[in-house]
Design an enzyme around this catalytic site. Sequence first.
Site, PDB file in Angstrom:
ATOM      1  N   THR A  24      12.497 -54.797 -80.284  1.00  0.00           N
ATOM      2  CA  THR A  24      12.304 -55.617 -79.076  1.00  0.00           C
ATOM      3  C   THR A  24      12.892 -54.990 -77.816  1.00  0.00           C
ATOM      4  O   THR A  24      12.761 -55.537 -76.727  1.00  0.00           O
ATOM      5  CB  THR A  24      12.912 -57.031 -79.264  1.00  0.00           C
ATOM      6  OG1 THR A  24      14.316 -56.892 -79.535  1.00  0.00           O
ATOM      7  CG2 THR A  24      12.237 -57.762 -80.419  1.00  0.00           C
ATOM      8  N   GLN A  27      12.231 -49.251 -75.113  1.00  0.00           N
ATOM      9  CA  GLN A  27      11.566 -48.103 -75.749  1.00  0.00           C
ATOM     10  C   GLN A  27      10.780 -48.541 -76.980  1.00  0.00           C
ATOM     11  O   GLN A  27       9.628 -48.142 -77.175  1.00  0.00           O
ATOM     12  CB  GLN A  27      12.597 -47.040 -76.168  1.00  0.00           C
ATOM     13  CG  GLN A  27      13.404 -46.456 -75.028  1.00  0.00           C
ATOM     14  CD  GLN A  27      12.563 -45.645 -74.072  1.00  0.00           C
ATOM     15  OE1 GLN A  27      11.514 -45.137 -74.434  1.00  0.00           O
ATOM     16  NE2 GLN A  27      13.011 -45.549 -72.840  1.00  0.00           N
ATOM     17  N   LYS A  50      17.323 -61.690 -83.977  1.00  0.00           N
ATOM     18  CA  LYS A  50      16.024 -62.202 -83.525  1.00  0.00           C
ATOM     19  C   LYS A  50      15.053 -62.425 -84.681  1.00  0.00           C
ATOM     20  O   LYS A  50      13.854 -62.602 -84.468  1.00  0.00           O
ATOM     21  CB  LYS A  50      15.409 -61.243 -82.502  1.00  0.00           C
ATOM     22  CG  LYS A  50      16.219 -61.153 -81.219  1.00  0.00           C
ATOM     23  CD  LYS A  50      15.519 -60.346 -80.147  1.00  0.00           C
ATOM     24  CE  LYS A  50      16.443 -60.201 -78.932  1.00  0.00           C
ATOM     25  NZ  LYS A  50      15.924 -59.238 -77.958  1.00  0.00           N
ATOM     26  N   THR A 104      16.015 -41.109 -81.249  1.00  0.00           N
ATOM     27  CA  THR A 104      17.170 -41.124 -80.351  1.00  0.00           C
ATOM     28  C   THR A 104      17.799 -39.757 -80.081  1.00  0.00           C
ATOM     29  O   THR A 104      18.100 -39.006 -81.010  1.00  0.00           O
ATOM     30  CB  THR A 104      18.262 -42.050 -80.933  1.00  0.00           C
ATOM     31  OG1 THR A 104      17.661 -43.287 -81.302  1.00  0.00           O
ATOM     32  CG2 THR A 104      19.384 -42.291 -79.936  1.00  0.00           C
ATOM     33  N   GLU A 105      18.024 -39.464 -78.801  1.00  0.00           N
ATOM     34  CA  GLU A 105      18.759 -38.262 -78.401  1.00  0.00           C
ATOM     35  C   GLU A 105      20.175 -38.666 -78.003  1.00  0.00           C
ATOM     36  O   GLU A 105      20.389 -39.748 -77.475  1.00  0.00           O
ATOM     37  CB  GLU A 105      18.072 -37.578 -77.209  1.00  0.00           C
ATOM     38  CG  GLU A 105      18.833 -36.336 -76.733  1.00  0.00           C
ATOM     39  CD  GLU A 105      18.051 -35.457 -75.760  1.00  0.00           C
ATOM     40  OE1 GLU A 105      18.492 -34.318 -75.540  1.00  0.00           O
ATOM     41  OE2 GLU A 105      17.024 -35.905 -75.222  1.00  0.00           O
ATOM     42  N   HIS A 259      18.694 -28.655 -75.494  1.00  0.00           N
ATOM     43  CA  HIS A 259      19.023 -29.316 -76.754  1.00  0.00           C
ATOM     44  C   HIS A 259      20.461 -29.019 -77.165  1.00  0.00           C
ATOM     45  O   HIS A 259      20.968 -27.943 -76.895  1.00  0.00           O
ATOM     46  CB  HIS A 259      18.105 -28.830 -77.882  1.00  0.00           C
ATOM     47  CG  HIS A 259      16.710 -29.356 -77.797  1.00  0.00           C
ATOM     48  ND1 HIS A 259      15.645 -28.701 -78.367  1.00  0.00           N
ATOM     49  CD2 HIS A 259      16.201 -30.473 -77.228  1.00  0.00           C
ATOM     50  CE1 HIS A 259      14.543 -29.403 -78.145  1.00  0.00           C
ATOM     51  NE2 HIS A 259      14.852 -30.473 -77.450  1.00  0.00           N
TER      52      HIS A 259
END
Length: 306
Positions: A24, A27, A50, A104-105, A259
């Site tokens: 939710t 992203q 939720k 995720t980064e 990176h």
Amino acid sequence: CSYSASRKNLYISKNTKVICQGFTGKQGTFHSQQALDYGTNLVGGISPGKGGKTHLGLPVFNSVKEAKEQTGASATVIYVPPPFAAAAINEAIDAEMPLVVCITEGIPQQDMVRVKHRLVRQDKTRLVGPNCPGVINPGECKIGIMPGHIHKKGRIGIVSRSGTLTYEAVHQTSQVGLGQSLCIGIGGDPFNGTNFIDCLDVFLKDPHTEGIILIGEIGGNAEEDAAAFLKENNSGPNAKPVVSFIAGLTAPPGRRMGHAGAIIAGGKGGAKEKIAALQNAGVVVSMSPAQLGSTIYKEFEKRKLL
């Protein structure tokens, strides 16, 4: 039990049921909608607290275990902020989810070292990422943030440490008419769940994959390991053509290049050594990311595979 037994879970298809952790959030919502539009069989999501609600017309659950039991999902994609992402991966491992794709980064490296320690001691769950674009079987299933429209069902397996360079290889293989069988972004972090060898093993065993593009970059020794694997497992008359590009030929030592894992440290991890190792294994190394499509096309021509 061996972690490599979970490599087969990388082969996603239109039958793969997918759930989303961080469903939710901003992203999670955006990319879940994109996945649905693409035709991915997304069956629900997780947002603690939720559970019982619906989002994008799909059920929301409080935990991965609950979502897996209720939907029969075999893959999860994680859009959870860095401080909580490792816990999200661990929850998916607890639930024995066959495929976990973490986008995720910025996850703390210490968190990932702990996740990896746990990961390699089990054989039910295969992690892709973190800090990666995800996995796609064109026209069937898109798990991650890659633009669906550039992909075209076809013959090339693509594996890459870089997201945007993957899209370059995808677009070019689509344009020369070869298309892709499966594309896996393994991510740019030093401690990730799936490496080049895992993907190459899948590609070499897959009858739909007739050629391979491997996109690497400076830092670490994953490319050298991949070269040794290819030399051992992809030689002789029936070898599949492999084309590669290594980013960072002119990168200065000791500087991180975008990176977390793209750094030449202790005199190791430079592009020259990687290129030499790959060439020694019979890989055709392109010196420009703009020529990946034309290079693999020429290799197919040479082998009369067109």
